[in-house]
Structures are given as C-alpha cells and as structure tokens.
Write a protein that holds these residues in place. Structure first.
Motif, PDB file in Angstrom:
ATOM      1  N   ASP A  47      41.620 -40.650  79.146  1.00  0.00           N
ATOM      2  CA  ASP A  47      41.304 -39.663  80.180  1.00  0.00           C
ATOM      3  C   ASP A  47      39.974 -40.055  80.802  1.00  0.00           C
ATOM      4  O   ASP A  47      39.032 -40.357  80.067  1.00  0.00           O
ATOM      5  CB  ASP A  47      41.210 -38.262  79.540  1.00  0.00           C
ATOM      6  N   ASN A 104      44.818 -32.908  78.669  1.00  0.00           N
ATOM      7  CA  ASN A 104      43.739 -32.149  78.042  1.00  0.00           C
ATOM      8  C   ASN A 104      44.393 -31.158  77.084  1.00  0.00           C
ATOM      9  O   ASN A 104      44.403 -29.949  77.293  1.00  0.00           O
ATOM     10  CB  ASN A 104      42.901 -31.451  79.118  1.00  0.00           C
ATOM     11  N   ASP A 162      46.142 -46.574  84.269  1.00  0.00           N
ATOM     12  CA  ASP A 162      47.094 -46.503  83.153  1.00  0.00           C
ATOM     13  C   ASP A 162      48.163 -47.603  83.167  1.00  0.00           C
ATOM     14  O   ASP A 162      48.545 -48.105  82.116  1.00  0.00           O
ATOM     15  CB  ASP A 162      47.769 -45.126  83.134  1.00  0.00           C
ATOM     16  N   GLN A 208      42.254 -19.970  82.284  1.00  0.00           N
ATOM     17  CA  GLN A 208      42.929 -19.501  83.499  1.00  0.00           C
ATOM     18  C   GLN A 208      44.266 -20.196  83.635  1.00  0.00           C
ATOM     19  O   GLN A 208      44.421 -21.340  83.201  1.00  0.00           O
ATOM     20  CB  GLN A 208      42.084 -19.754  84.754  1.00  0.00           C
ATOM     21  N   ASP A 239      44.020 -43.897  87.627  1.00  0.00           N
ATOM     22  CA  ASP A 239      45.201 -44.741  87.825  1.00  0.00           C
ATOM     23  C   ASP A 239      45.110 -46.128  87.191  1.00  0.00           C
ATOM     24  O   ASP A 239      45.856 -47.035  87.555  1.00  0.00           O
ATOM     25  CB  ASP A 239      45.555 -44.856  89.319  1.00  0.00           C
ATOM     26  N   ARG A 252      42.842 -28.297  84.910  1.00  0.00           N
ATOM     27  CA  ARG A 252      42.827 -26.939  84.394  1.00  0.00           C
ATOM     28  C   ARG A 252      41.614 -26.617  83.532  1.00  0.00           C
ATOM     29  O   ARG A 252      40.973 -27.522  82.997  1.00  0.00           O
ATOM     30  CB  ARG A 252      44.092 -26.728  83.561  1.00  0.00           C
ATOM     31  N   SER A 258      50.906 -36.271  80.203  1.00  0.00           N
ATOM     32  CA  SER A 258      50.967 -35.063  81.018  1.00  0.00           C
ATOM     33  C   SER A 258      50.460 -35.383  82.415  1.00  0.00           C
ATOM     34  O   SER A 258      50.709 -36.481  82.930  1.00  0.00           O
ATOM     35  CB  SER A 258      50.187 -33.973  80.282  1.00  0.00           C
TER      36      SER A 258
HETATM   37  N1  LIG Z   1      44.766 -23.220  80.308  1.00  0.00           N
HETATM   38  C1  LIG Z   1      45.830 -23.653  81.000  1.00  0.00           C
HETATM   39  N2  LIG Z   1      46.828 -24.304  80.364  1.00  0.00           N
HETATM   40  C2  LIG Z   1      47.875 -24.766  81.074  1.00  0.00           C
HETATM   41  C3  LIG Z   1      48.007 -24.513  82.473  1.00  0.00           C
HETATM   42  C4  LIG Z   1      46.969 -23.781  83.105  1.00  0.00           C
HETATM   43  O1  LIG Z   1      47.009 -23.501  84.315  1.00  0.00           O
HETATM   44  N3  LIG Z   1      45.901 -23.375  82.336  1.00  0.00           N
HETATM   45  N4  LIG Z   1      49.054 -25.002  83.186  1.00  0.00           N
HETATM   46  C5  LIG Z   1      50.192 -25.581  82.487  1.00  0.00           C
HETATM   47  C6  LIG Z   1      50.830 -26.581  83.356  1.00  0.00           C
HETATM   48  S1  LIG Z   1      51.912 -26.072  84.567  1.00  0.00           S
HETATM   49  C7  LIG Z   1      50.669 -27.916  83.169  1.00  0.00           C
HETATM   50  S2  LIG Z   1      51.501 -29.016  84.155  1.00  0.00           S
HETATM   51  C8  LIG Z   1      49.877 -28.438  82.045  1.00  0.00           C
HETATM   52  C9  LIG Z   1      48.967 -29.587  82.440  1.00  0.00           C
HETATM   53  O2  LIG Z   1      48.298 -30.040  81.307  1.00  0.00           O
HETATM   54  P1  LIG Z   1      47.348 -31.294  81.411  1.00  0.00           P
HETATM   55  O3  LIG Z   1      48.042 -32.403  82.086  1.00  0.00           O
HETATM   56  O4  LIG Z   1      46.805 -31.565  80.057  1.00  0.00           O
HETATM   57  O5  LIG Z   1      46.153 -30.721  82.320  1.00  0.00           O
HETATM   58  P2  LIG Z   1      45.296 -31.210  83.570  1.00  0.00           P
HETATM   59  O6  LIG Z   1      43.970 -30.566  83.419  1.00  0.00           O
HETATM   60  O7  LIG Z   1      46.015 -30.954  84.834  1.00  0.00           O
HETATM   61  O8  LIG Z   1      45.144 -32.802  83.487  1.00  0.00           O
HETATM   62  C10 LIG Z   1      44.994 -33.514  82.308  1.00  0.00           C
HETATM   63  C11 LIG Z   1      43.961 -34.593  82.386  1.00  0.00           C
HETATM   64  O9  LIG Z   1      44.363 -35.687  83.209  1.00  0.00           O
HETATM   65  C12 LIG Z   1      43.172 -36.400  83.447  1.00  0.00           C
HETATM   66  N5  LIG Z   1      43.368 -37.469  84.451  1.00  0.00           N
HETATM   67  C13 LIG Z   1      43.136 -37.432  85.773  1.00  0.00           C
HETATM   68  N6  LIG Z   1      43.432 -38.623  86.352  1.00  0.00           N
HETATM   69  C14 LIG Z   1      43.863 -39.443  85.361  1.00  0.00           C
HETATM   70  C15 LIG Z   1      44.322 -40.802  85.318  1.00  0.00           C
HETATM   71  O10 LIG Z   1      44.421 -41.508  86.321  1.00  0.00           O
HETATM   72  N7  LIG Z   1      44.702 -41.285  84.102  1.00  0.00           N
HETATM   73  C16 LIG Z   1      44.610 -40.557  82.960  1.00  0.00           C
HETATM   74  N8  LIG Z   1      44.991 -41.125  81.818  1.00  0.00           N
HETATM   75  N9  LIG Z   1      44.156 -39.274  82.968  1.00  0.00           N
HETATM   76  C17 LIG Z   1      43.807 -38.718  84.157  1.00  0.00           C
HETATM   77  C18 LIG Z   1      42.212 -35.319  83.860  1.00  0.00           C
HETATM   78  O11 LIG Z   1      40.866 -35.721  83.747  1.00  0.00           O
HETATM   79  C19 LIG Z   1      42.614 -34.183  82.935  1.00  0.00           C
HETATM   80  O12 LIG Z   1      41.692 -34.017  81.862  1.00  0.00           O
HETATM   81  O13 LIG Z   1      49.068 -27.411  81.505  1.00  0.00           O
HETATM   82  C20 LIG Z   1      49.783 -26.238  81.179  1.00  0.00           C
HETATM   83  N10 LIG Z   1      48.859 -25.434  80.427  1.00  0.00           N
END
Ligand SMILES: Nc1nc2c(c(=O)[nH]1)N[C@H]1C(S)=C(S)[C@@H](COP(=O)(O)OP(=O)(O)OC[C@H]3O[C@@H](n4cnc5c(=O)[nH]c(N)nc54)[C@H](O)[C@@H]3O)O[C@H]1N2
Ligand SMILES: Nc1nc2c(c(=O)[nH]1)N[C@H]1C(S)=C(S)[C@@H](COP(=O)(O)OP(=O)(O)OC[C@H]3O[C@@H](n4cnc5c(=O)[nH]c(N)nc54)[C@H](O)[C@@H]3O)O[C@H]1N2
Ligand code: SF4
Ligand SMILES: [Mo]
Length: 921
Positions: free
Chosen positions: A233, A206, A254, A628, A252, A624, A326
């Motif tokens: 997603d 995201n 993917d 936050q 899953d 996320r 990610s």
């Molecule tokens: N605002 C904000 N930003 C952050 C953070 C935060 O706490 N807040 N934390 C930071 C950290 S440590 C991290 S690791 C990153 C994480 O960043 P992202 O990985 O972008 O964030 P997430 O929301 O954990 O998950 C991303 C997406 O994975 C999707 N998803 C779930 N299951 C699957 C699947 O099986 N396949 C696919 N293709 N998609 C799936 C979800 O619907 C979700 O929209 O963000 C960082 N940035």
C-alpha cells in the motif's frame, strides 16, 4: 428522539399493532457481553448492512421499541464480533432525515400517483427513443431480491442492457480478472483460509479499517500460529503498521511487482505438475516479464530492491499463502491486469483451491456478491451468465418468458453518466447509491442529472446530493425494515430480516420496481408476492441448463417454502440440487469454468507512465476511514462514529507540505484538472513523497467543498470499465483563511455563506469547523446569527479581543448551554470533545466563562480526539495511561481504560499511540 411527524406515525403503527417505535438505546458495550435479553425483548437475527464481511447481527427489540444490537455468536463470519460501525447500528435508526413519502416534482404524492408517473415516463421515453434511452443505476447495497427484480425488468422486459451498478466502481476489475483466469467470476477461497495461511499478502487493502472483523480473525490466528503479514500500500495505514513487511509501492506499481514475482516463482517455486495438468498460457504470461528482476522491479515501483527480494523469497518459500486484494487493485486503469498478475502467481505455484491458500478478492459492500449473482453489471446476465453469449441469452429469455431480451451489454457507469450528459439517456432511475458524490467526474455527473429530462431516485434519506436533483423521490425501506438476502465475500448467503415496520410510506426496493414493471405492462413477469418468491425464482434460474458447467448454482435452495426462507440459516454457495450444505472451496479438483476446464495465465502489462503535468505534480489517492460509510448518509447520524475523524483531512508528506507552504492543522485546497476540495491539512510521513490522500466520504450535506470525486477523472480500466478512483494528478495550496472558527450547536449550524465549514454530529447537536477568506468586523452580530441566538430568551456570554482577533460566544437557554463559538486568527486550539460534551449542560455564567477560556471545569476532563468509539476514549486519556499509568501494551491500555476491549477496531491505533509514546519515553 425528536418528535417528528414520522415518529408520531411510527407510534400510530404501534397502536394498530403493526410496528414499533424506533427509539434508540445504545447499550453500554461493557454490559453487552452479559446482556441477556429479558422477557419482553424480542431478538431478530439479521446481517450488518455495511461491509462485505457480512457479520451476523442480533437486534434486540424491547417492548418499548428500543433497539440494541450485538454480534450473532452463531454466524460463521463473525462468531459474535462487530466492529465500530456494526456496534453503532442502533444509533442510525432514527427517523430524522428519512425520506418518508413519495414526491413528484417536489410535491408529496401517493404511491399510485408516483408509480404511475414513473411507469408512464419510462414507457413514453422508450416509445419515442427506444429502450437504450432509459437506464437504471443501482447498488451493491440492494438485497439480492431487489437486485434480481431490477435486472429482470431492464434486461428482460425493457430490452436494454442499461443497468449498471456502483459495483462498477468497486468490484468490476475483480469480476473481469476472475472471468479471464477462471472462465467465471468465482471467488475460490474462504475466511478460514486467512486463519490457516502461513503468509497473508494484503494488496491495496486497508483491512484493519475496512473489514475490521475479518482483520481481527486473522490477527487472532496470527497470535496463535505466527503467520507472516505483508502489506502492499502506498500509505503506511493502520493495517500496514501491523505488517512484518510493508511495501509502500508507488501508485499502480502492482503489475510490475507481481510480474516480477511470477518470474521469480517460475524459477524458484513453480508447481510444474499443476501447471501442466490444470492451466494454459504460462509461457505467454512469462514472456512479458522478461527483465523483471528485483532491481528492475524496485525501479518501477519505488520500492527498495532488498524489500522486493525479501517479499519474493518469502512468497516462494511459503506454501500456504493467501493474497487478499481490494480497491488499491480494482480501482485502477490497470485494475484487471493487477488482478490477473496476482492470480498468475497462485496458478504457477498451484496454490489455489486448498486450505490456507489462494487469491482472495474481498468485497466492499454487503451485497456486492449478490449483485454479481443476479447479473447487476451492464455486461452480465443473471445467474453468472454472459450477455454476449447468444445461448445464455436464450436460456434466460426462455426462463423469464421475456418479451424482448437485451441483445448486448449496456453502458458502464462512467459511459452511462456521459450518455445522460449528452442526452442519449433521457430517463434514469437511481437506486441505493449516491453518484453525485461517489462517481468520478462528480461535478459532471451532477450537471448531467440537472439537465436530464427525468430522474427517479429511490433512497432512504430525503436530502442527499443526488436526491436533490431527482424529479421523483421514492422512499425505500431501510435496514431493520427490509427483508431478503445478502451474500458476503466468502459466498455465504445470509438473511437480512426486518425487526421494525417501515416508517411513513416506505416500501421495499423490490416492491417499488415490481410495481413500476407491472404498470409498464409487464405484469406477466412480475407481481411478486414477497422476497421469498423472488429468491425461489432466482435460485431456480441458477440451475437452468447448468450441469456443473457454471459456478453459481443454488439448486439446493429452490424448494424453500416461505417458512424455510424465513428460518434460513447462513448457507454457502454452490449448493446444488439435493445438497443440504454448500461447498466451501472452489477448484479443489483443479477444474475451472473455461471451455477446456483449465485456468488461464494472462499476460499483464505495466501501464505506460502518464505524462506528468508540472501544474499537477502530486498523485491523489482516495479511500476510506474507519468509522464512516461512504457518503455518510447513515454513519453520519452517529455521534460516536462521527467523533473518530470529524473533518476531511488532506494528508501530505512533510516535504510536499513544506514546498506548498502548508502547515499542519491549517486548511488546504486540493485540486485536479476537473475539480477542487478543501480539507484540514494533516502532515505525516505515513504518506509517501509526491502523494496526497483524501477520504471519499464528505458531501455537500456535511461540508462546504469536500466531494473528492469532483477531482477524480473518468479514466477507466479498458477491460472492466472500472474508474481509477485512486489516482489522479493533483496539486495542493494553502486555503488563505483570515479567521478560523469552531462551533458547537444544538441545531445544525447553517454554514451556507461561510467560505469553509464542516459539520459533524455530537451527542446533543452538532460541531462545526469554520473558516473565512475575509476578515469579519462585526463578530457579535455574525456570531449571534450563526448560533441562532437572535431570538428572545438567549443569554449571551462573550469574550472579545479585537486586537488579537479572538472572539468567543456562549449562548445559554434556560440556564443550559445551547451553542458556543470560538474564533481565532489561527486554527482554534480548544479541545473539541471537551466543548461538545458540555452541550446542554446546566452552566452558571462563571462556568460558561471557563468554557470560553477553554479550561475544563471541575469533574470534566479533556479526552482529546476519540480513538475508541465504543467507550469514547480519547487520545489524551490513552497517552496519560501510558506515560503516567505505565501501560506498555494494548491489553494494558484496555485493562486501564476499556479502550479497544469491545469491537477492537481501534486496537491498531492504540498500538500506534503506544509506539509513539514509548519511543519518546
Ligand atoms: N470503514 C469503512 N469500511 C468500509 C467501507 C467504508 O465506506 N468505510 N466501504 C466498503 C467498501 S464498498 C469497500 S469497496 C471496501 C474497500 O476497502 P479497501 O480497499 O481496503 O479501502 P480503500 O481505503 O478504498 O483502499 C485501500 C487502500 O488502497 C491503497 N492504494 C491506493 N492506490 C494503490 C495502488 O496503486 N496499489 C496498492 N497496492 N494500493 C493502493 C490506498 O492507499 C488504501 O489504503 O471497504 C468496505 N468497508
Ligand atoms: N474517490 C473515490 N470514489 C469512490 C470510491 C473510492 O475509493 N474513492 N469507492 C467507490 C466504491 S468501492 C463504492 S462501493 C462507492 C459507494 O458509493 P455510493 O453507493 O454512492 O455510497 P453510499 O453512501 O453507500 O450510497 C448509498 C445510498 O443508498 C441509500 N440507501 C441506504 N440503504 C438503502 C436501501 O435499503 N434502499 C435504498 N433505495 N437506498 C438505500 C443511502 O442513503 C445512500 O444515499 O463509491 C465509489 N466511489
Ligand atoms: S466488519 Fe463491521 S461493518 Fe463489516 S459486516 Fe462486520 S460489523 Fe459490519
Ligand atoms: Mo465498494
């Protein structure tokens, strides 16, 4: 700022000229661009402590001690931009909630007493039960120097591999996937590749909310160069909404999707010369993709066959393609296979190591990469060396002069906490992470800590769900106080510099570990003078026995003296001895880090469908929200950030909601076989049928029951040990509330005893959502207790309609609004922002009545839920600007309201509101 003892101490520091008060000034962002620091303002260059984009930050510290922040125009990651979280950093510096002094068994202690106690207990436990009876659980939010010292103590001196990190929950599958394919944990690409690509594929990311500044860089390039964007997603996220093609893949799916793509590419777009010269294993990888044509993939992923075909053709036809991945990839039982399935597609086309192309694992935490460099994972050694390789162990043993090197990897996070639960690990030190909220089997983790004989916790916050269970609390210096380096997603090492003195007794994390090490008798390997000295040792280790055979080499930084370190500008690794600037891109020469220097194709396997338990028909997905950060210990302090989504939502597809009998805006219970949470039902077709999404952020500090990790099972990826935090079988049902309440209070409302409560900061206090399972007969008494209105001097204005079940109370103190409560038999319909913005206002009784009636008074508008956190613009204002003001683009809304014109994090949401409003019109 409140006059806490801590702030008094900080002022005492001032008097002796060592520090600063940390009163917070939040500069009106509209003036930020022109803000020229005046003469008495000191500007310190540092790095944002949140996401892995690693934006450079300028902290302006006024003579008064007031701090404001802006983006560093010279930093290569952000060129001056900050997102909503970065922009609000100054709001998180207050001393309330800070852990200021060491504590042993609940009593304040001196550093000497606390450190001796920790050293003695660890030494004793090791003597009685061996080195594997102790463990550290650390964090990608530590600075590289902190991390290096902790890892050295455990692996080199205690002699156990039992140090693992929250990166296990975050990057472990990417690390394992890189190692399988490249022979090393190498991230090949750079941020500029996202700007130079013609196609960007975002898998399980995201991006718009989690890496906002990089997302905006990419979108700016898209406007000028017209690149295509594909988002994979299960949810239609704000990121997916910007895509040319959104593939709402089943959880899953993917591996099937990318296996099908590999098969397609092998026929349509393979670079046989590249495959021949630089890789091995294509035939084996292809063998497992037999039968994966578009229709079969569509069946396996829940996608439309035509969409799958479109994606495959687009990928095949576009040379410059970057695949960003990610947590939707990493946090899975098949996370490592997902990573390799993606990398396979880049290898078969030779699209790696060149501008505008490559697989790109984007890191989450500010120093996820630094943690990997120092070997913070239980199965690694420092400097990208392997703990399972005896030659590597010897190398590190020699360099550290280590008395008892660990001889094998230690327990990975999930197993580590299980070992705490069953008594194998008897002493645990947790540093800069909050596992009672963020680990799977979170209730089990909580119970394990509760019965562990010795738990030490280093944190910056006094009360977290984890610190509550520690025997010893050690106060760490926080962002703005600590000193060291972090490495971002594109391998850029940047300094975090202090601009305030640590308050109370707080000390840098490296110092605390170093002290314990010395007191355990390991003075020879420790006693570091400062972060610069640790960095030098870390840099030197990267060169030992490394003649270009290992990717991580910062030999060019071993000669930095203290002043050089202090001045160090952002620098990329690798930077080898004799080099003055780092190499930006790996694998340009087609040489990898495997023994034969060839990249490996890995056959990847579609996970066996888990048997569906009819009792838990839904798939729970977690992640996320925009404003936050994780367990909210810091972002939860900011009213601006808390206004965006102040309550945990349980997001459901309309059909699933209907089946469960859950209405939008009521409360829903979400439960799995291992736990339950309660949140606000949000019904949306952004969610696919059969799935439910809950954010990961809420803790017992902010809500009655919203720790979503209590629901997550301990299933892990067999290769990486990373838990499947994004997938567990769950069900939902209505929370049978008899009444709903909404309160705004100066002091945090004590929700304990209420069946449902969620609190969030507002400008001068707190807002709290409430609900109860039993009808309350005597609201006047209950309300007065809840609102702290029982003391003298409180003027109560009430509205009571027992027949309809409505009750309202406003409390005035000295003519100003002190607290207000609305109770109703259905979800309270009053506009939150309107009520919370009245807190501390001078109100006449008539005005207080108007407030209770939920009618904005003169000069007060109802903004609606906050969309733009920089300028506090609400959804109602944006809708009015569209329907009445005639705005038709995000830019026009920005011109009218300023919304979206500072950090830009809300632009995707404004786009969505526009689309909805224009469609209706
Ligand atoms: N605002 C904000 N930003 C952050 C953070 C935060 O706490 N807040 N934390 C930071 C950290 S440590 C991290 S690791 C990153 C994480 O960043 P992202 O990985 O972008 O964030 P997430 O929301 O954990 O998950 C991303 C997406 O994975 C999707 N998803 C779930 N299951 C699957 C699947 O099986 N396949 C696919 N293709 N998609 C799936 C979800 O619907 C979700 O929209 O963000 C960082 N940035
Ligand atoms: N269900 C579900 N669970 C998840 C995830 C998910 O997507 N879904 N994501 C996972 C991921 S990717 C991650 S990275 C984790 C994050 O989970 P955690 O690491 O548990 O989350 P944080 O809130 O960042 O915890 C950091 C802690 O360190 C403290 N702290 C801050 N600065 C310092 C400092 O300088 N020194 C010290 N000693 N302490 C400090 C903070 O107050 C806080 O208590 O959550 C994981 N858990
Ligand atoms: S994108 Fe936002 S949270 Fe991430 S480093 Fe930049 S300012 Fe910080
Ligand atoms: Mo993360």
């Amino acid at each position: 700022m409140m006059d806490s003892p801590a702030s008094l101490e900080r002022r005492t520091d001032d008097e002796v000229g060592r520090g600063l008060s940390n009163a917070n000034a939040v500069v009106d962002p509209s003036r930020r661009a022109e803000a020229r620091p005046s003469a008495d303002v000191r500007t310190v260059k540092t790095t944002c402590p949140y996401c892995g984009v690693g934006c450079g930050v300028l902290a302006d510290v006024a003579g008064t001690g007031a701090v404001s922040v802006r983006g560093d125009p010279d930093h290569p990651a952000n060129a001056g931009r900050l997102c909503s979280k970065g922009s609000a950093l100054a709001e998180t510096l207050s001393l309330d909630d800070r852990l200021l002094h060491p504590e042993v068994d609940g009593e304040r202690a001196t550093w000497d007493v606390a450190l001796d106690h920790v050293a003695r207990r660890f030494t004793q436990t090791i003597a009685d039960h061996g080195p594997d009876a102790v463990a550290f659980y650390v964090s990608g939010q530590l600075l590289t120097e902190d991390y290096y010292v902790a890892n050295k103590l455990m692996k080199g001196f205690i002699g156990s591999g039992n140090i693992d990190t929250n990166s296990r929950l975050c990057m472990a599958s990417s690390v394992a996937g890189h190692k399988r394919a490249f022979g090393a944990d190498t991230v090949p690409g750079t941020y500029a590749d996202l700007e130079e690509a013609d196609l960007v594929v975002l898998v399980g990311s995201n991006f718009a909310w989690c890496h906002p500044v990089l997302f905006q860089r990419m979108m700016a390039a898209r406007e000028t160069r017209g690149m295509r964007l594909v988002v994979i997603d299960p949810r239609r996220t704000p990121t997916a909404e910007q895509a040319d093609l959104h593939l709402p893949i089943e959880a899953d799916g993917d591996v099937a999707l990318f296996n099908g793509l590999l098969r397609h590419l092998a026929g349509a777009a393979a670079d046989s010369d590249y495959v021949e010269a630089h890789t091995t294993g294509l035939a084996e990888a292809l063998a497992v993709t037999t039968g994966f044509d578009a229709p079969a993939v569509a069946r396996a992923t829940g996608l439309a066959s035509a969409d799958v075909a479109t994606f495959y053709d687009l990928f095949a036809a576009t040379e410059r393609v970057v695949t960003v991945f990610s947590q939707g990839v990493n946090q899975s039982v098949c996370g490592t296979d997902k990573v390799n399935a993606i990398i396979n597609c880049h290898l078969v086309t030779g699209r790696i190591g060149r501008p505008g192309m490559g697989p790109f694992s984007i890191t989450g935490q500010p120093n996820a990469m630094g943690g990997r460099e120092v070997g913070g994972l239980a199965n690694q050694l420092a400097a990208h060396l392997d703990i399972d390789d005896p030659a590597h162990r010897d190398l590190v043993r020699g360099f550290w002069n280590a008395p008892r090197m660990a001889t094998r990897g230690g327990l990975k996070a999930v197993d580590l906490f299980r070992a705490v639960a069953d008594g194998r690990v008897k002493a645990l030190w947790i540093i800069a992470t909050n596992p009672v909220d963020s680990m799977p089997e979170a209730d089990g983790v909580r119970d394990a800590l509760a019965c562990c004989p010795f738990v030490v916790c280093s944190d910056v916050i006094r009360d977290t769900d984890t610190t509550r269970l520690a025997h010893v609390l050690l106060p760490a210096a926080a962002w703005g106080e600590k000193d060291g380096t972090v490495t971002n997603s594109e391998r850029c090492i940047t300094r975090q510099r202090p601009f305030m003195a640590p308050p109370g007794d707080a000390k840098p994390d490296w110092w605390i570990v170093d002290q314990v090490a010395s007191r355990m008798g390991f003075e020879a390997g420790f006693g570091f003078a400062d972060a610069a000295e640790i960095f030098k040792e870390h840099a030197s280790l990267s060169t030992v026995g490394n003649a270009g055979t290992r990717d991580f080499d910062i030999g060019g930084l071993t000669d930095l003296d203290r002043d050089d370190y202090e001045r160090m500008a952002p620098v990329y690794w690798p930077i080898r001895a004799g080099e003055t600037s780092g190499t930006r891109r790996f694998f340009a020469d087609g040489q990898f880090f495997t023994p034969n220097r060839r990249a490996r194709f890995i056959p990847t396997h579609v996970p066996k469908p888990r048997a569906i338990d009819p009792a838990y028909p839904l798939t729970l997905n977690t992640g996320r929200i925009r404003d936050q950060w994780h367990t909210m210990t810091r972002t939860g302090k900011s009213p601006r950030l808390s206004a965006h989504l102040p309550e945990p939502a349980v997001t459901l597809h309309p059909d699933d909601a209907r089946e469960a009998g859950i209405l939008h805006g009521t409360l829903a219970i979400c439960e799995s076989a291992s736990g339950r949470m309660v949140g606000r039902a949000q019904i949306s077709d952004d969610q696919t049928r059969g799935s439910v999404f809950v954010p990961m952020h809420w803790t017992d500090q902010f809500a009655s029951a919203a720790r979503v990790d209590a629901l997550i099972s301990g299933h892990t990826d067999p290769v990486s040990g990373q838990p499947a935090s994004k997938m567990v079988r769950a069900r939902v049902r209505p929370f049978p509330a008899r009444w709903y309440g909404f309160a705004v209070t100066r002091q945090k409302l004590n929700g304990a005893g209420q069946d449902y409560w969620v609190s969030a900061r507002v400008a001068d206090g707190w807002q709290t959502e409430l609900a109860g399972l039993e009808a309350i007969a005597d609201w006047p008494t209950v309300a007065a207790v809840l609102l702290g209105a029982t003391e003298a001097g409180a003027r109560l204005i009430t509205y009571d309609d027992p027949r309809s079940g409505h009750y309202r109370m406003a409390v005035l103190r000295a003519g100003r609004l002190y607290a207000v409560l609305f109770v109703a038999p259905r979800p309270v319909a009053v506009a939150r922002a309107f009520v919370s913005s009245a807190l501390t206002d001078a109100l006449s009784e008539a005005e207080a009545f108007r407030l209770l009636a939920g009618r904005p008074g003169a000069g007060r508008i109802d903004r609606g839920d906050t969309i733009c956190s920089c300028f506090q613009v609400g959804i109602s204002q944006i809708r009015t600007a569209i329907t009445v003001g005639g705005c038709t683009t995000v830019a026009e809304v920005g011109a009218a309201l300023k919304a979206g014109t500072n950090c830009g994090s809300c632009r995707p949401e404004i786009q969505r509101i526009l689309a909805g409003a224009l469609q209706r019109a």
